[in-house]
Design an enzyme around this catalytic site. Structure first.
Site, PDB file in Angstrom:
ATOM      1  N   LYS B  80      56.768  42.322  33.271  1.00  0.00           N
ATOM      2  CA  LYS B  80      55.331  42.137  33.509  1.00  0.00           C
ATOM      3  C   LYS B  80      54.672  43.474  33.844  1.00  0.00           C
ATOM      4  O   LYS B  80      55.233  44.275  34.590  1.00  0.00           O
ATOM      5  CB  LYS B  80      55.136  41.150  34.663  1.00  0.00           C
ATOM      6  CG  LYS B  80      53.686  40.761  34.924  1.00  0.00           C
ATOM      7  CD  LYS B  80      53.594  39.763  36.068  1.00  0.00           C
ATOM      8  CE  LYS B  80      52.171  39.307  36.309  1.00  0.00           C
ATOM      9  NZ  LYS B  80      52.058  38.380  37.449  1.00  0.00           N
ATOM     10  N   SER B 155      49.703  34.060  36.330  1.00  0.00           N
ATOM     11  CA  SER B 155      49.271  35.281  35.674  1.00  0.00           C
ATOM     12  C   SER B 155      50.339  35.910  34.784  1.00  0.00           C
ATOM     13  O   SER B 155      50.009  36.716  33.909  1.00  0.00           O
ATOM     14  CB  SER B 155      48.835  36.303  36.726  1.00  0.00           C
ATOM     15  OG  SER B 155      49.925  36.664  37.557  1.00  0.00           O
ATOM     16  N   SER B 179      52.330  32.335  39.863  1.00  0.00           N
ATOM     17  CA  SER B 179      52.198  33.128  38.631  1.00  0.00           C
ATOM     18  C   SER B 179      53.453  33.221  37.767  1.00  0.00           C
ATOM     19  O   SER B 179      53.377  33.681  36.634  1.00  0.00           O
ATOM     20  CB  SER B 179      51.709  34.533  38.966  1.00  0.00           C
ATOM     21  OG  SER B 179      50.334  34.491  39.249  1.00  0.00           O
TER      22      SER B 179
END
Lengths: 97, 476
Positions: B80, B155, B179
């Site tokens: 990420k 996210s 997330s």
């Protein structure tokens, strides 16, 4: 208890100044509406009786953490390479009025 | 080699160790898959082809020489884009960090490299991890590989979608209020938010320090466990990481599952409830005892969470000044405050601005007690209630998300509506407990995740239960 029904445009503008985020009048107006709605939802927490309860700032208890006071190498020159604008080993910044 | 199935990390490691495929083959297969699929999915912000292939070649050489290569043995992995990677752009999905190349690796990235993993790219995220759909990324939304008109969750949507689409067998996300678990549920993969303090946060660009943890995504439970083992452990660079996690004794209550009725509250779709109960039934069939309970404070977890998260965000994001790294404005503002304000206005997106503004408000004199302090007290009540529940039960279960993945654009205009979908994922972030999401939908249906929560440092127990669900549903 503070009044929490409305976060008006001037309050939003003041917050924008505190947080150094330039907002246009149109943005401030839109954000005022959105934040007011969110704050009204937040006031739901008033329903919980928290008398005598300590705040919990951290989920787990973590003891004191310290290390021996010895300097470790710091790659200052490497880090300076990512600075967008600099003069020698100094970061160039606008004047503080 | 083109027909390499990237969905099982364990099988790939075996094939590499047996010499059936080379690491270069596997990494090339991953890069090709990304090239083929990512223009429609947008899971990646940066692709690391050249360095990934060089790393793969050097690992192949090591293997040939009989040198030791770690447990991840050449597996391609996606990280990420809120996690620092030395020499590889790290944007946090924000314009304000565009062009920022970290001078150091996050501890988890160093651990991945030690374990022999190859980083193929950095994945899409809501800006600074603030969002639940990846629509708040400055680089455009990630599309759900199951149905490209729908959101991938967020996210860590890029990391979830990359695994779901078979571009990589493993990926890393971060989880501040769901997330990792949200995109895992929406994309139909497995995702774990570890116990707070079990994985180092050094090098994770902070959003809300007291809530967030880095964790793994995988296509199955075993692979998720494998990656968790590789990234967890004490780190002297993170003072909140645990040096000696307490040993967990196994007992009868380990197989007792509490299902709070509040997890099935208003807003939970019927299709979600049906699938989640199938997962819970699978646990029953596997010998678990399931009981419905009530946890009244759960209804207040969401507002308490957002107050705390925004407060921490407003403080953390003060560091982005447009001077030391990332975005800088060329036009000559002569005054510091003007420059700072213009730069942040240009660099931050709408959700980040909202959270900084509101976070500052709830921390300000006159409102601090009514919002921030009150929220932290509710957090304490919630933790106590969870701990009490864990004296009688070994696990807590319910739906990860109240809905199935919805259409892109459906909730973007209404911030509060968007926050509401985090209702079941935020409690373990407030309390620090580990939680996993495992798919429970039938084939052909939109993905649904079952969330299972365990006592501190009981990740192993989560993997055991999730595996029972996984195997049972696979047989059906």
């Amino acid at each position: 208890m503070p009044k929490r029904t409305k976060l008006g445009v001037s309050a939003v503008k003041h917050l924008a100044w505190l947080t150094r985020i330039d907002l246009t009048d149109k943005e401030a107006k839109e954000i005022s509406k959105q934040l007011t709605k969110i704050l009204n939802y937040f006031s739901k927490i008033d329903e919980v009786d928290t008398s005598g309860v300590e705040p919990l700032y951290h989920p787990l208890e973590i003891g004191k953490v310290s290390r021996s006071d010895e300097p470790t190498p710091f790659p200052a020159d490497e880090i300076l390479k990512i600075v967008p604008s600099r003069k020698g080993r100094y970061v160039k910044a606008p004047r503080i009025a | 080699m083109t027909n390499i199935d990237l969905r099982s990390a364990k099988r790939l490691v075996e094939a590499i160790r047996l010499g059936e495929v080379s690491i270069v083959d596997v990494v090339e297969a991953s890069l090709n898959k990304i090239k083929e699929l990512d223009k429609d999915i947008n899971a990646f912000i940066t692709i690391n082809s050249k360095k990934a292939l060089a790393a793969a070649e050097s690992l192949d050489t090591k293997l040939k020489r009989g040198e030791k290569v770690g447990a991840l043995c050449g597996l391609p992995i996606a990280v990420k884009d809120v996690i620092s990677t030395a020499g590889l752009e790290t944007t946090c999905g924000s314009k304000i960090l565009k062009g920022y190349i970290p001078p150091y690796d996050a501890t988890v990235v160093a651990k991945l490299k030690e374990a022999g993993a190859v980083i193929v790219g950095k994945t899409n995220t809501d800006e600074f991890a603030m969002g639940s759909t990846t629509e708040f990324s400055a680089f455009g939304p990630t599309r759900n590989p199951v149905d490209k008109s729908r959101v991938a969750g967020g996210s860590s949507g890029g990391s979830g979608a990359a695994v779901a689409a078979g571009m990589v067998p493993l990926s890393l996300g971060s989880d501040t209020g769901g997330s990792i678990r949200c995109p895992a549920a929406f994309c139909g993969v497995v995702g774990l938010k570890p116990t707070y303090g079990s994985v180092s946060r050094y090098g994770l660009i902070s959003y809300a320090n007291s809530l967030e943890q880095i964790g793994p995504f995988a296509a199955n439970v075993d692979d998720c466990a494998l990656l968790f083992q590789c990234i967890s452990g004490w780190d002297p660079m993170d003072s909140t990481s645990y040096r000696n996690p307490p040993k967990v004794e196994s007992s009868k209550i380990c197989r007792r599952v509490a299902v709070p009725k509040e997890f099935f509250g208003e807003g939970v779709e019927d299709a979600v409830a049906r699938s989640v109960w199938r997962g819970i039934e699978a646990l029953k069939d596997g010998g678990y005892v399931v009981e419905e309970v009530s946890l009244s404070t759960l209804d207040y977890a969401l507002p308490a969470y957002y107050i705390i998260a925004m407060a921490e965000a407003s403080s953390n994001l003060a560091r982005f000044d447009g001077l030391r790294y990332g975005l800088s404005l060329k036009s000559g503002y002569r005054d510091w405050n003007t420059y700072f304000s213009k730069c942040r206005a240009k660099g931050f997106g709408p959700e980040v601005k909202r959270r900084i503004l509101l976070g500052t408000y709830v921390l300000s004199a006159g409102y601090y007690g009514a919002y921030y302090l009150k929220a932290q007290k509710i957090r304490n009540i919630l933790k106590t209630q969870f701990q009490q529940l864990f004296t009688k039960y070994g696990l807590i279960a319910g739906p990860t998300m109240p809905t199935t993945p919805f259409k892109i654009g459906e909730k973007i205009e209404d911030p509060l509506l968007m926050y509401m979908i985090d209702i079941n994922t935020v409690p373990p972030n407030l309390t620090g407990h580990p939680a996993i999401s495992v798919p429970v939908h039938k084939e052909g249906e939109l993905p649904v995740g079952l969330q299972i929560i365990a006592p501190y440092f009981c990740e192993e127990r989560l993997f055991q239960a999730a595996k029972i669900v996984e195997e049972s549903l696979r047989r059906q």
